[in-house]
Write a protein that holds these residues in place. Structure first.
Motif, PDB file in Angstrom:
ATOM      1  N   ASP A 104       0.847  -1.200   0.000  1.00  0.00           N
ATOM      2  CA  ASP A 104       0.000   0.000   0.000  1.00  0.00           C
ATOM      3  C   ASP A 104       0.884   1.252   0.000  1.00  0.00           C
ATOM      4  O   ASP A 104       1.105   1.891   1.036  1.00  0.00           O
ATOM      5  N   LEU A 105       1.390   1.601  -1.168  1.00  0.00           N
ATOM      6  CA  LEU A 105       2.288   2.752  -1.273  1.00  0.00           C
ATOM      7  C   LEU A 105       1.567   4.063  -0.962  1.00  0.00           C
ATOM      8  O   LEU A 105       2.178   4.993  -0.428  1.00  0.00           O
ATOM      9  N   ALA A 106       0.291   4.147  -1.292  1.00  0.00           N
ATOM     10  CA  ALA A 106      -0.454   5.379  -1.026  1.00  0.00           C
ATOM     11  C   ALA A 106      -0.512   5.668   0.471  1.00  0.00           C
ATOM     12  O   ALA A 106      -0.294   6.814   0.910  1.00  0.00           O
ATOM     13  N   ALA A 107      -0.790   4.639   1.267  1.00  0.00           N
ATOM     14  CA  ALA A 107      -0.840   4.823   2.719  1.00  0.00           C
ATOM     15  C   ALA A 107       0.542   5.179   3.274  1.00  0.00           C
ATOM     16  O   ALA A 107       0.662   6.021   4.177  1.00  0.00           O
ATOM     17  N   TRP A 108       1.575   4.538   2.749  1.00  0.00           N
ATOM     18  CA  TRP A 108       2.925   4.856   3.197  1.00  0.00           C
ATOM     19  C   TRP A 108       3.277   6.302   2.896  1.00  0.00           C
ATOM     20  O   TRP A 108       3.837   7.010   3.746  1.00  0.00           O
ATOM     21  N   ARG A 109       2.956   6.762   1.716  1.00  0.00           N
ATOM     22  CA  ARG A 109       3.333   8.123   1.324  1.00  0.00           C
ATOM     23  C   ARG A 109       2.607   9.189   2.124  1.00  0.00           C
ATOM     24  O   ARG A 109       3.068  10.322   2.220  1.00  0.00           O
ATOM     25  N   GLU A 110       1.473   8.824   2.729  1.00  0.00           N
ATOM     26  CA  GLU A 110       0.773   9.778   3.587  1.00  0.00           C
ATOM     27  C   GLU A 110       1.576  10.106   4.848  1.00  0.00           C
ATOM     28  O   GLU A 110       1.469  11.201   5.391  1.00  0.00           O
TER      29      GLU A 110
END
Length: 231
Positions: A104-110
């Motif tokens: 889940d790259l989107a969650a990490w980038r948050e």
């Protein structure tokens, strides 16, 4: 262990302690292969941590900041297991996995920016001249260097104790084999024989000691003169 407040004075001091700034990068104090993955703890200087800008900003950001703070803690722990010890990969896919986000790259980038507070690109050198880019944190690097030196010191101590024990056994076997006293008392020869046995993972038996002596150029039978003395 973790203190996210690092002053300009600290940075200047670090330049004289093996960690120096090279434009936007700094050279990490450990090289490739210098790992501390067998360490299962690190010191937590909680007074410094609680008074740091990192904690203040995380708390001010509410639940999102606190979540990022926990993610940062996970990455500190994961960094200890990396090569070299105390670094992180400069790669979002790998970082997301290490931080517990999986794919889940989107969650990490948050949370990326807050979770990587204090981390910056650094150079990692190798004996072969290889230089690659990793992420390093100067406070984590201090611990990693301390842990590596302590680990290396313990290892050297264990190796010295083992060598001493094997040398004692070699001398006893050589005495039982009726080898001349001058050979039994030759510490350089005894050390050479002991190291030969250790490298081969061999027991200190009379047969193996004889093989080690032969490898060192010592004949199995010492020629004698007519008067009974060694030739």
């Amino acid at each position: 262990m973790m203190d996210h407040q690092t002053s300009d004075a600290d940075h200047r001091a670090e330049r004289g302690q093996g960690m120096h700034v090279d434009e936007d990068f700094w050279v990490y104090p450990l090289q490739w292969g210098q790992t501390i993955a067998d360490q299962d703890w690190f010191p937590l200087y909680f007074h410094r941590l609680l008074g740091s800008d990192f904690v203040a900003e995380a708390c001010a950001a509410g639940s999102a900041g606190r979540a990022a703070g926990f993610t940062a803690f996970l990455l500190w722990c994961e960094a200890v297991k990396q090569d070299p010890g105390g670094t992180l990969p400069d790669n979002d896919v790998a970082l997301a996995r290490l931080a517990g986000f999986g794919a889940d790259l989107a969650a990490w980038r948050e949370v990326r920016e807050a979770a990587l507070y204090g981390w910056s690109p650094c150079h990692v050198d190798g004996d072969d001249g290889r230089r690659d880019r990793r992420l390093g944190h100067r406070t984590v690097a201090d611990f990693a260097l301390f842990a590596w030196n302590r680990k290396h010191g313990r290892q050297m101590g264990r190796e010295a104790a083992k060598l001493s024990q094997v040398k004692w056994k070699v001398k006893k076997q050589m005495e039982a084999m009726k080898r001349p006293a001058r050979l039994v008392g030759d510490d350089m020869l005894i050390t050479q024989v002991a190291n030969w046995l250790i490298r081969g993972g061999m027991a200190v038996s009379q047969e193996n000691v004889a093989s080690a002596l032969a490898a060192a150029g010592v004949p199995s039978v010492v020629p004698m003169r007519r008067d009974g003395s060694e030739a």
